[in-house]
Write an enzyme that holds these catalytic residues in place. Structure first.
Site, PDB file in Angstrom:
ATOM      1  N   GLU A   1     -12.342   0.177  -1.427  1.00 60.53           N
ATOM      2  CA  GLU A   1     -11.249  -0.795  -1.416  1.00 60.53           C
ATOM      3  C   GLU A   1     -11.388  -1.742  -2.618  1.00 60.53           C
ATOM      4  O   GLU A   1     -10.424  -2.042  -3.295  1.00 60.53           O
ATOM      5  CB  GLU A   1     -11.301  -1.570  -0.092  1.00 60.53           C
ATOM      6  CG  GLU A   1     -10.135  -2.501   0.128  1.00 60.53           C
ATOM      7  CD  GLU A   1     -10.253  -3.274   1.441  1.00 60.53           C
ATOM      8  OE1 GLU A   1     -11.309  -3.172   2.118  1.00 60.53           O
ATOM      9  OE2 GLU A   1      -9.297  -3.995   1.791  1.00 60.53           O
TER      10      GLU A   1
ATOM     11  N   TYR B   1     -13.910  -9.948  -1.095  1.00 62.54           N
ATOM     12  CA  TYR B   1     -12.490  -9.591  -0.981  1.00 62.54           C
ATOM     13  C   TYR B   1     -11.725  -9.988  -2.241  1.00 62.54           C
ATOM     14  O   TYR B   1     -12.031  -9.506  -3.326  1.00 62.54           O
ATOM     15  CB  TYR B   1     -11.949 -10.244   0.300  1.00 62.54           C
ATOM     16  CG  TYR B   1     -10.838  -9.492   1.008  1.00 62.54           C
ATOM     17  CD1 TYR B   1     -10.762  -8.108   1.033  1.00 62.54           C
ATOM     18  CD2 TYR B   1      -9.842 -10.200   1.697  1.00 62.54           C
ATOM     19  CE1 TYR B   1      -9.735  -7.448   1.713  1.00 62.54           C
ATOM     20  CE2 TYR B   1      -8.822  -9.547   2.386  1.00 62.54           C
ATOM     21  CZ  TYR B   1      -8.766  -8.171   2.377  1.00 62.54           C
ATOM     22  OH  TYR B   1      -7.754  -7.531   3.050  1.00 62.54           O
ATOM     23  N   TRP B   2     -10.757 -10.890  -2.163  1.00 59.87           N
ATOM     24  CA  TRP B   2      -9.935 -11.207  -3.348  1.00 59.87           C
ATOM     25  C   TRP B   2     -10.483 -12.390  -4.142  1.00 59.87           C
ATOM     26  O   TRP B   2      -9.785 -12.967  -4.962  1.00 59.87           O
ATOM     27  CB  TRP B   2      -8.497 -11.490  -2.917  1.00 59.87           C
ATOM     28  CG  TRP B   2      -7.791 -10.252  -2.460  1.00 59.87           C
ATOM     29  CD1 TRP B   2      -7.653  -9.799  -1.189  1.00 59.87           C
ATOM     30  CD2 TRP B   2      -7.119  -9.270  -3.283  1.00 59.87           C
ATOM     31  NE1 TRP B   2      -6.942  -8.613  -1.161  1.00 59.87           N
ATOM     32  CE2 TRP B   2      -6.601  -8.268  -2.428  1.00 59.87           C
ATOM     33  CE3 TRP B   2      -6.908  -9.142  -4.664  1.00 59.87           C
ATOM     34  CZ2 TRP B   2      -5.884  -7.161  -2.890  1.00 59.87           C
ATOM     35  CZ3 TRP B   2      -6.198  -8.047  -5.129  1.00 59.87           C
ATOM     36  CH2 TRP B   2      -5.699  -7.069  -4.254  1.00 59.87           C
TER      37      TRP B   2
ATOM     38  N   ASP C   1       0.846  -1.203   0.000  1.00 61.65           N
ATOM     39  CA  ASP C   1       0.000   0.000   0.000  1.00 61.65           C
ATOM     40  C   ASP C   1       0.877   1.246   0.000  1.00 61.65           C
ATOM     41  O   ASP C   1       0.634   2.206  -0.750  1.00 61.65           O
ATOM     42  CB  ASP C   1      -0.894   0.044   1.245  1.00 61.65           C
ATOM     43  CG  ASP C   1      -1.892  -1.101   1.295  1.00 61.65           C
ATOM     44  OD1 ASP C   1      -1.459  -2.249   1.487  1.00 61.65           O
ATOM     45  OD2 ASP C   1      -3.096  -0.848   1.139  1.00 61.65           O
TER      46      ASP C   1
ATOM     47  N   ASP D   1      -5.174 -11.987   0.200  1.00 58.25           N
ATOM     48  CA  ASP D   1      -5.340 -12.917   1.319  1.00 58.25           C
ATOM     49  C   ASP D   1      -6.161 -14.173   1.020  1.00 58.25           C
ATOM     50  O   ASP D   1      -5.727 -15.274   1.295  1.00 58.25           O
ATOM     51  CB  ASP D   1      -6.002 -12.187   2.492  1.00 58.25           C
ATOM     52  CG  ASP D   1      -5.273 -10.900   2.877  1.00 58.25           C
ATOM     53  OD1 ASP D   1      -4.309 -10.517   2.193  1.00 58.25           O
ATOM     54  OD2 ASP D   1      -5.672 -10.282   3.876  1.00 58.25           O
TER      55      ASP D   1
HETATM   56  C1  DGY Z   1      -6.217  -7.788   6.727  1.00 57.18           C
HETATM   57  O1  DGY Z   1      -6.217  -7.520   7.939  1.00 57.18           O
HETATM   58  O2  DGY Z   1      -7.217  -8.220   6.136  1.00 57.18           O
HETATM   59  C2  DGY Z   1      -5.004  -7.544   5.923  1.00 57.18           C
HETATM   60  O3  DGY Z   1      -5.235  -7.809   4.571  1.00 57.18           O
HETATM   61  C3  DGY Z   1      -3.836  -8.348   6.395  1.00 57.18           C
HETATM   62  O4  DGY Z   1      -2.697  -7.941   5.687  1.00 57.18           O
END
Ligand code: DGY
Length: 435
Positions: free
Chosen positions: A406, A362-363, A37, A171
């Site tokens: 995000e 998320y991912w 980041d 993640d």
């Molecule tokens: C989180 O806390 O989800 C972060 O991605 C960890 O790096």
């Protein structure tokens, strides 16, 4: 929203997340400094506020471990309500560790590329100061890359291994699903998730992923975060295709900077040569027309179709024919990534026809601004300028409509995850034509 208003809004997001020493990725959800980041924020800030961009890099480097690793989370301002807390990592007091609390993991090495971006900017106005910045930062980055290509590559394969999904930055990518499923959850430490305080459960990693994340931390903590012991005993060891593509690009940038300092880049050239060979021999799938991760514990490639395999173009490791296959068979394929039927915005992080695709989680499927940025850079380098322009246009449209989230649901642009997210703002600044 016109370009000037969008630029101003992006600057305000970064100001709002700025602690002075570092810019939080998001005000409440991620209140510390994260490695990739910080590098992406510095790149975005380069044209807007060079001194502030340099500060971001300096803070990141100040968390470097004595063994060379630059960690993935830095807690220079101490604990917060974020979990894991600094204590959870157990990195305090390690002889090879940091000077202040950090995590024990690392993250995709974008930093050298950020430093080159800042250097090129400053060179236009103040050569002496630009060079001083290189003298200050390049040795730290070289030490980190050396650590990645020795401690995390003890056999000299040319590819650094990751030992935790968090090191990929992605993640809960579907790339890690099978490798995690093989690890019995028999050593999960006591923990309390806090990520769900700010973001809906269906937008975050599922509980079993989180339990795996925590168990892996506990295992490495018990090994004293010793790099050699970790790689030899970790249950999760993957040669991440995207992490290594980022590392290749960063090594090209590092070699350039080292030469600017009048020094030899021989060692880095050796890393690049080995990585180039390994990408071809170990990571390319001629059957599928994609580069894949290699799961070192299973001794096999991870055949998951995700945007990590597209963004590999950013590393420049594909030959022209491979790049064409990635673009024509995958990026432009309406069942996988192309905008059209059922998807208004690209590029999803997991191919839409991948059974593990989840458009909000998320991912696992949402659109991420940084992945679009990496992909657009790669496309441009391979001569797909029109496609790169389309990705950038599409990304700016998404942000104009949905804000600096995000991540986003590509079906309709619904904002997901944390709001006022720093790299979404920073990369908007980078993508907009200069004022
Ligand atoms: C989180 O806390 O989800 C972060 O991605 C960890 O790096």
């Amino acid at each position: 929203m016109n370009d000037a208003t969008l630029r101003q809004a992006a600057i305000e997001v970064l100001r709002g997340n700025d602690t002075g020493a570092f810019i939080k990725p998001a005000f409440d959800q991620y209140p510390h400094q994260w490695n990739w980041d910080a590098a992406l924020v510095a790149i975005g800030l380069a044209a807007v506020d060079l001194p502030r961009a340099k500060q971001e890099v300096r803070t990141l480097i100040s968390g470097q471990w004595r063994d060379g690793m630059i960690p993935h989370i830095l807690y220079p301002s101490g604990a917060s309500e974020y979990f894991p807390s600094p204590e959870f990592w157990g990195t305090a007091g390690l002889a090879h560790g940091p000077d202040f609390p950090t995590s024990g993991l690392t993250q995709p090495p974008v930093l050298a590329t950020a430093i080159r971006t800042l250097y090129m900017r400053e060179l236009e106005v103040d050569g002496a100061s630009a060079r001083a910045f290189l003298e200050e930062t390049v040795p730290a980055v070289a030490a980190w890359h050396r650590w990645l290509l020795t401690s995390r590559d003890p056999t000299g394969s040319g590819l650094a291994s990751i030992v935790h999904p968090w090191e990929s930055g992605m993640d809960n990518s579907s790339r890690w699903a099978a490798a995690l499923e093989r690890i019995p959850l028999d050593r999960v430490p006591a923990f309390e998730r806090r990520d769900l305080r700010h973001v809906g459960e269906d937008e975050r990693p599922v509980e079993s992923d989180y339990r795996h994340f925590m168990q892996l931390i506990a295992i490495y903590r018990d090994l004293g975060w010793d790099a050699a012991a970790t790689v030899s005993r970790a249950p999760f060891v993957v040669q991440d295709v995207f992490f290594n593509a980022v590392l290749v690009r960063a090594n090209h940038d590092l070699a350039y900077l080292v030469r600017e300092l009048g020094q030899s880049a021989h060692e880095i050239d050796g890393w690049l040569e080995r990585a180039g060979r390994a990408f071809q021999e170990r990571l390319w799938s001629e059957d599928d027309g994609l580069f894949y991760d290699f799961d070192a514990r299973a001794g096999a490639p991870i055949r998951e179709n995700t945007s990590a395999s597209l963004a590999v173009l950013y590393g420049g490791v594909a030959d022209a024919r491979q790049a064409r296959r990635i673009v024509h068979e995958h990026l432009l394929n309406p069942d996988e990534y192309a905008v059209g039927a059922g998807a208004r915005y690209g590029v999803p992080t997991t191919a839409r026809n991948n059974p593990r695709h989840e458009p909000r989680r998320y991912w696992r499927g949402p659109v991420w601004i940084n992945m679009n940025w990496f992909l657009a850079r790669g496309l441009r380098d391979y001569g797909f300028g029109d496609l790169a322009d389309a990705v950038v246009r599409d990304t700016l449209d998404l942000i104009r409509t949905a804000g600096f989230s995000e991540y986003f649901d590509g079906r309709d642009g619904t904002p997901l995850g944390a709001q006022r997210f720093s790299w979404s703002a920073a990369l908007t600044l980078e993508a907009l034509p200069e004022a």
